[in-house]
Design an enzyme around this catalytic site. Sequence first.
Site, short mmCIF file in Angstrom:
data_model
loop_
_atom_site.label_atom_id
_atom_site.label_comp_id
_atom_site.label_asym_id
_atom_site.label_seq_id
_atom_site.Cartn_x
_atom_site.Cartn_y
_atom_site.Cartn_z
N PRO A 190 8.51 -6.37 1.16
CG PRO A 190 6.83 -7.63 2.18
CD PRO A 190 7.84 -6.56 2.44
CG ASN A 191 5.18 -7.43 -3.36
OD1 ASN A 191 5.44 -8.48 -3.93
ND2 ASN A 191 4.26 -7.34 -2.41
NE ARG A 198 4.61 -3.04 -5.97
CZ ARG A 198 4.62 -2.81 -4.67
NH1 ARG A 198 5.76 -2.56 -4.02
NH2 ARG A 198 3.51 -2.81 -3.99
CE1 TYR A 203 4.29 1.95 -4.65
CE2 TYR A 203 3.28 0.25 -6.00
CZ TYR A 203 3.38 0.92 -4.79
OH TYR A 203 2.60 0.56 -3.73
CG ASN A 255 9.19 1.49 1.07
OD1 ASN A 255 8.20 0.97 1.58
ND2 ASN A 255 9.16 2.08 -0.12
CB ALA A 258 1.95 -4.62 1.94
CG HIS A 261 -0.22 -0.66 5.07
ND1 HIS A 261 0.06 0.69 5.22
CD2 HIS A 261 0.19 -0.99 3.80
CE1 HIS A 261 0.58 1.15 4.09
NE2 HIS A 261 0.68 0.16 3.23
CG ASP A 268 6.62 -5.43 18.87
OD1 ASP A 268 6.14 -4.28 18.90
OD2 ASP A 268 6.03 -6.44 19.32
CD GLU A 280 6.77 3.74 7.95
OE1 GLU A 280 6.91 3.17 9.05
OE2 GLU A 280 5.65 4.02 7.47
CG HIS A 282 5.60 4.53 2.74
ND1 HIS A 282 5.59 3.16 2.76
CD2 HIS A 282 5.54 4.93 4.03
CE1 HIS A 282 5.51 2.75 4.02
NE2 HIS A 282 5.49 3.80 4.80
CB SER A 284 2.76 5.63 -3.48
OG SER A 284 2.54 4.76 -2.38
NE ARG A 289 -1.31 3.52 -3.56
CZ ARG A 289 -0.41 2.53 -3.62
NH1 ARG A 289 0.77 2.69 -3.02
NH2 ARG A 289 -0.70 1.40 -4.25
NE ARG A 293 -2.16 0.58 -1.27
CZ ARG A 293 -1.55 -0.58 -1.51
NH1 ARG A 293 -0.42 -0.88 -0.90
NH2 ARG A 293 -2.07 -1.45 -2.36
C1 DQA Z 1 4.86 1.48 -0.45
C2 DQA Z 1 3.40 1.68 -0.10
C3 DQA Z 1 2.79 0.41 0.43
O1 DQA Z 1 1.42 0.61 0.73
C4 DQA Z 1 2.92 -0.70 -0.55
O2 DQA Z 1 2.40 -1.91 -0.04
C5 DQA Z 1 4.29 -0.88 -1.06
C6 DQA Z 1 5.07 0.31 -1.39
C7 DQA Z 1 5.46 2.73 -1.11
O3 DQA Z 1 6.69 2.80 -1.21
O4 DQA Z 1 4.74 3.60 -1.56
O5 DQA Z 1 4.75 -1.99 -1.27
O6 DQA Z 1 5.57 1.26 0.73
#
Ligand code: DQA
Length: 326
Positions: A190-191, A198, A203, A255, A258, A261, A268, A280, A282, A284, A289, A293
């Site tokens: 997501p996002n 954003r 980011y 990645n 959110a 978390h 699963d 995995e 990320h 950031s 943070r 997170r």
């Molecule tokens: C993220 C970190 C997550 O906490 C956040 O919700 C994201 C981006 C990152 O790439 O730093 O959407 O995964």
Amino acid sequence: MKHILLIGFMGCGKTTVAKRLSYTARSPFLDLDDMIVKKEGMAISEIFEKKGEAYFRRVETECLKELLTSKSSYVISTGGGVVLSETNRKILKKLGICIYLRAGENTLYQRLKNDKSRPLLQTDNPRGRIAQILSERKKLYESCADRIVDVDGLTIAKTTEKVWEAFEAERLQRRENKKDRKRILVMHGPNLNFLGIREPEIYGTQTYDDLVNTITEYAKELSLSVTFYQSNHEGALIDRIQQAYRDNVDGIVINPGALTHYSYALHDALASVAAIPKVEVHLSDITKREGFRAISVTKDACQLQIYGKGFEGYRDALMFFSQKNS
Ligand code: DQA
């Protein structure tokens, strides 16, 4: 491409070498004749006797077809006559890298002269029989082989070493020809499609498309093939992971945004495709943070977690796969 297949005349050392090779290759050993015996519940000689060679060859083909969809990569020793059928030869090519253990008539005779378990050689003139069958099959072995290892005068240890070298050389050549690059699925949750819009202070200002282009460049440098998937929906991501299992991909970089978390469902899904290595990532530094997170419920289903390196983190993730000897 995934299996290592040893082909050649009976007595050339396929089974012994394949067993040893399975340690070096870190892949399980599989004997095609054993597979047939298990499937039919009868010894090979009994199948030949009761049902005939044509029937045996059909079962052999069925077993080879099953291997096309197997999830594991095997080191496979085949029966001496596997190359007789054109269908088998075609399947062998699709299954992986075929190495012909080429033994001369003399070597074969010395190895087989006292072996009573070979029905084809129970004649007055086993040497003549070997020469005859060899002349019928030699061209077929050669046409099916990606590499040939001459085994005359070699110990089993030396043969195994040479077969491994031949396999590595073939694999490298295929990668260089781009035919056999590892296929990595790069997934975003997501996002992450909103990168550039954003929270640029966290980011950065580069967009999701910039990220895709950058990862594509990293993949080129590392001779990997990448496909991308992004969704804002947990279920869609899970469906894509299950699809990756069916596609038999070589690795997943994820990645999860959110979902990292709190999504046990995503955990699963990742855990259920245990055979696929996963990293995995990320952008950031999630450890520095908000408190929520710092927790990743998905990372335990992955081999590696990388954070806080921006786009560069994806290079490290891809390097994990390019270095991995699988
Ligand atoms: C993220 C970190 C997550 O906490 C956040 O919700 C994201 C981006 C990152 O790439 O730093 O959407 O995964």
